[in-house]
Design a protein around this motif. Sequence first.
Motif, short mmCIF file in Angstrom:
data_model
loop_
_atom_site.label_atom_id
_atom_site.label_comp_id
_atom_site.label_asym_id
_atom_site.label_seq_id
_atom_site.Cartn_x
_atom_site.Cartn_y
_atom_site.Cartn_z
N ALA A 35 0.82 -1.22 0.00
CA ALA A 35 0.00 0.00 0.00
C ALA A 35 0.85 1.26 0.00
O ALA A 35 0.46 2.29 -0.56
N ASP A 36 2.04 1.20 0.61
CA ASP A 36 2.90 2.39 0.63
C ASP A 36 3.47 2.65 -0.77
O ASP A 36 3.50 3.81 -1.23
N ALA A 37 3.89 1.59 -1.45
CA ALA A 37 4.42 1.73 -2.81
C ALA A 37 3.34 2.23 -3.76
O ALA A 37 3.54 3.19 -4.52
N LEU A 94 9.58 5.46 -6.33
CA LEU A 94 9.13 5.64 -4.95
C LEU A 94 9.20 4.33 -4.17
O LEU A 94 8.84 3.27 -4.69
N ASP A 95 9.66 4.41 -2.92
CA ASP A 95 9.60 3.28 -1.98
C ASP A 95 10.42 2.07 -2.44
O ASP A 95 10.09 0.94 -2.09
N THR A 96 11.46 2.30 -3.20
CA THR A 96 12.20 1.20 -3.84
C THR A 96 13.69 1.33 -3.55
O THR A 96 14.32 2.29 -3.97
N ASP A 123 12.52 7.73 -1.10
CA ASP A 123 12.36 6.47 -0.37
C ASP A 123 12.67 6.63 1.12
O ASP A 123 13.33 7.58 1.53
N HIS A 124 12.20 5.66 1.89
CA HIS A 124 12.48 5.63 3.33
C HIS A 124 13.22 4.36 3.74
O HIS A 124 13.25 4.04 4.93
N HIS A 125 13.78 3.61 2.78
CA HIS A 125 14.58 2.43 3.14
C HIS A 125 16.01 2.89 3.46
O HIS A 125 16.68 3.45 2.59
N GLU A 126 16.44 2.58 4.67
CA GLU A 126 17.78 2.96 5.12
C GLU A 126 18.85 2.50 4.13
O GLU A 126 19.80 3.23 3.84
N SER A 143 7.12 5.96 6.33
CA SER A 143 6.58 5.49 5.05
C SER A 143 6.99 6.46 3.95
O SER A 143 7.29 7.63 4.22
N THR A 144 6.95 5.97 2.73
CA THR A 144 7.19 6.86 1.60
C THR A 144 5.99 7.79 1.40
O THR A 144 6.15 8.93 0.98
N CYS A 145 4.79 7.31 1.75
CA CYS A 145 3.62 8.18 1.65
C CYS A 145 3.76 9.42 2.52
O CYS A 145 3.33 10.51 2.15
N THR A 173 -0.59 1.53 6.78
CA THR A 173 -0.10 0.15 6.68
C THR A 173 1.38 0.02 7.01
O THR A 173 1.77 -0.96 7.63
N ASP A 174 2.21 0.99 6.62
CA ASP A 174 3.64 0.86 6.93
C ASP A 174 3.92 1.04 8.43
O ASP A 174 4.96 0.62 8.92
N THR A 175 2.99 1.66 9.16
CA THR A 175 3.14 1.73 10.62
C THR A 175 2.36 0.59 11.29
O THR A 175 2.19 0.60 12.51
MN LIG Z 1 7.32 1.67 2.46
#
Ligand SMILES: [Mn+2]
Length: 337
Positions: A35-37, A94-96, A123-126, A143-145, A173-175
């Motif tokens: 859902a975030d993507a 996004l989110d990738t 993105d929010h991936h470390e 989240s990316t959202c 959803t990401d939380t």
């Molecule tokens: Mn995400």
Amino acid sequence: MQSNAPTSPAVPDEVIEAITRLRAPIAISHVVPDADALGSSLATVLSFGSDGRDFKLALPDGSLSQRLAFLAELAGFSIASADDFARADGFVVLDTAKKKRCNVGADLKQTDWSAGRPVINIDHHEGNTRFGDINWIVGDAGSTCELVFYLLRAAEVPITPAVASLLYAGIQTDTLGFSLPSTTAAALHAAAFLIESGADVALLGERLGRSQRKSEFELLRVVYANTKIVGEGDIAYSFAGYDEIHDAGCTAADIDDQISVPRSLDGVRLAMLFTEGRKGATRINFRGSGDVTVVDLASEFGGGGHSQAAGAVVDGTLDEVIAKVIRRAKEYIKKFS
Ligand SMILES: [Mn+2]
């Protein structure tokens, strides 16, 4: 200490400038979009897809889960064809976390699809590899959202009710339904603003949090039945074979949240879900709790993700992959006392 204004990351000017300069961009998120993507990429397309801009979304056939199909129906958009890829003047990803995770479809994946045109990576991936020409990576954002929300605010783009719902979906959803530590005051302020902007909280809560399709329910039944506890009770895993997934009425696109089953067991600090959505390849979802991180374990098997939520895809049958990964997991968890 309390403050009235939650701190939110500043949006780099170059991100706004680069997006507004594009006339025929394509938004892309990761394979098996969650859902975030989906929320962040659709919201970007809808919000910036005007003003003479022809913004399309990469969404190859078969990549939309049954559960999330309603998000795509919240507003009109066009899916990018191979021709659109050929004539695009830039890409917003996004989110990738890695370029090879981009959901561009099997054919384009083999090619240099960006071919020198600008790639804007949000993105929010470390562990994001910063594969873009412009990279806005905020590892501690939930989240990316949430990031796209700040982007729209900074770019002074009005947030429509449909966009509000899409962004709220990713934050929710990401939380994990506003329950993970990533549920910061800033995330809740963003969510509150989105509700004021018309996010359909009842619909999103029902479809993403409280209801199951019959097929998803059948798959969960399999995942519960296959759950095993190993190690000293602190490792749990489950699995679903190709036939079990398809007999339930699901496909590879429907695998995601089922990791919550082994993860939910009291005392489990490392949970894994092994699924054979496509024959000959086993996907693994990893989750860590407490002080146990899993991204390093996922990396050992060629994957990646967040510190406590990661994934990998390993060639081999389900049984082989389970045996190999569980053997390693028992060793791996020893470094966390
Ligand atoms: Mn995400």
